[in-house]
Scaffold this active site. Structure first.
Site, PDB file in Angstrom:
ATOM      1  CG  HIS A 147     -11.928 -93.771 -20.832  1.00 15.62           C
ATOM      2  ND1 HIS A 147     -10.727 -93.137 -21.116  1.00 15.62           N
ATOM      3  CD2 HIS A 147     -12.278 -94.438 -21.970  1.00 15.62           C
ATOM      4  CE1 HIS A 147     -10.372 -93.411 -22.366  1.00 15.62           C
ATOM      5  NE2 HIS A 147     -11.293 -94.200 -22.897  1.00 15.62           N
ATOM      6  CG  ASP A 148     -18.261 -92.124 -17.835  1.00 16.52           C
ATOM      7  OD1 ASP A 148     -17.753 -91.059 -17.443  1.00 16.52           O
ATOM      8  OD2 ASP A 148     -19.102 -92.191 -18.752  1.00 16.52           O
ATOM      9  CB  THR A 149     -16.365 -98.056 -16.881  1.00 19.94           C
ATOM     10  OG1 THR A 149     -17.642 -97.582 -16.463  1.00 19.94           O
ATOM     11  CG2 THR A 149     -16.110 -99.441 -16.303  1.00 19.94           C
TER      12      THR A 149
ATOM     13  NE  ARG B 238     -17.527 -90.813 -20.924  1.00 17.87           N
ATOM     14  CZ  ARG B 238     -16.805 -89.739 -20.678  1.00 17.87           C
ATOM     15  NH1 ARG B 238     -16.222 -89.099 -21.697  1.00 17.87           N
ATOM     16  NH2 ARG B 238     -16.622 -89.299 -19.442  1.00 17.87           N
TER      17      ARG B 238
END
Length: 295
Positions: A19-21, A238
């Protein structure tokens, strides 16, 4: 799919890498009552060091984003207003950017200072904050609709009164096209050792008297999700929603096609999470502080 409990270090690493967020609820996740969750500051610092975007999404409308920044600081957590997305702020964004609320109109507010502040920030004038005087049956004849009121905004109000409900009822039933917006419809809210009536429980009185249904902004409802996704241009694949309530936080994430992580430091219990009738979170964990081991 059965929710996966994250215990092993490699499972925690996988969660972070995928995950980015991360969207975080606050009460029950970052703090519980007057105390922060153990190791939560270190866990958030670790995510920041790895370049993750953190957004704090809360149904609490009583507190402004500016005051939330100060609250985070008291727990030793640095954040900014841009990272905080409250139901009060979502309401302001909706009225200003979506509805294009007329500058000649005012919003009658039942709720805390956070709503008044966020609406003022986008140039919307408010009424209702000083409607605290007592009232009786004979005095109801003195309540009249204000033609300048174009919206009634309802949030949690710890000083709710019959006068406020009567004024809001009159605006909604007598002013043509008056908008009816609720910051959230949470049935209960945590108050330390016990759960207490939430915004939705208070809101039901006005819904019943007016026979009108409000547009509800907060989790798990779509308007708040749309505002968050549009503002931050997030990739659902993501993005992970972290919360402690299955019926709001986790359902919010599921509705947006996000991964979800439920913590056991708030409302949800492991038995609730594993029940086949509950909204099915992707993962669950004892505490968000457990991620601190990756620092």
């Amino acid at each position: 799919m059965v929710p996966k409990k994250l215990v092993m270090r490699q499972d925690l690493e996988s969660l972070v890498e995928q995950h980015d967020t991360f969207l975080f609820d606050c009460d029950g996740v970052i703090w519980n009552g007057k105390h922060s969750i153990k190791n939560v500051s270190a866990a958030l610092d670790m995510l920041r060091k790895r370049g993750k975007r953190l957004i704090f999404v809360t149904n609490n409308s009583a507190t402004s984003r500016k005051d939330y920044v100060a609250k985070f600081a008291r727990y030793g957590i640095q954040t900014s207003t841009d990272e905080i997305f409250s139901s009060a702020y979502a309401t302001a964004v909706y009225l200003h950017d979506v509805v294009r609320f007329s500058s000649s109109k005012k919003a009658y507010v039942i709720g805390g200072s956070g709503i008044h502040h966020e609406l003022a920030e986008v140039g919307i004038s408010t009424l209702g904050g000083d409607d605290t005087a007592s009232i009786n049956l004979d005095m109801l004849a003195d309540i009249h609709p204000n033609p300048d009121v174009g919206a009634v905004v309802f949030g949690i109000d710890y000083e709710i009164s019959y006068r406020k409900l009567a004024c809001a009822h009159t605006h909604l039933t007598q002013n043509p096209d008056c908008l009816f917006i609720a910051t959230n419809n949470d049935r209960t809210l945590p108050g330390g050792k016990y759960m207490f009536p939430g915004c939705g429980s208070l809101l039901s009185a006005l819904e019943h008297s007016t026979q009108k249904s409000p547009l509800v902004m907060g989790k798990p409802n779509k308007p708040m999700l749309d505002c968050v996704m549009q503002k931050f241009h997030l990739d659902p694949a993501r993005t992970c929603m972290v919360g402690d309530r299955l019926d709001t936080d986790i359902l919010f994430g599921i509705s947006g096609g996000l991964s979800t992580l439920c913590v056991l430091t708030g409302v949800a219990t492991e038995s609730h999470i594993l029940s086949p009738t509950s909204p099915q979170t992707t993962y669950y964990i004892q505490s968000i502080g457990d991620l601190a081991v990756l620092d």
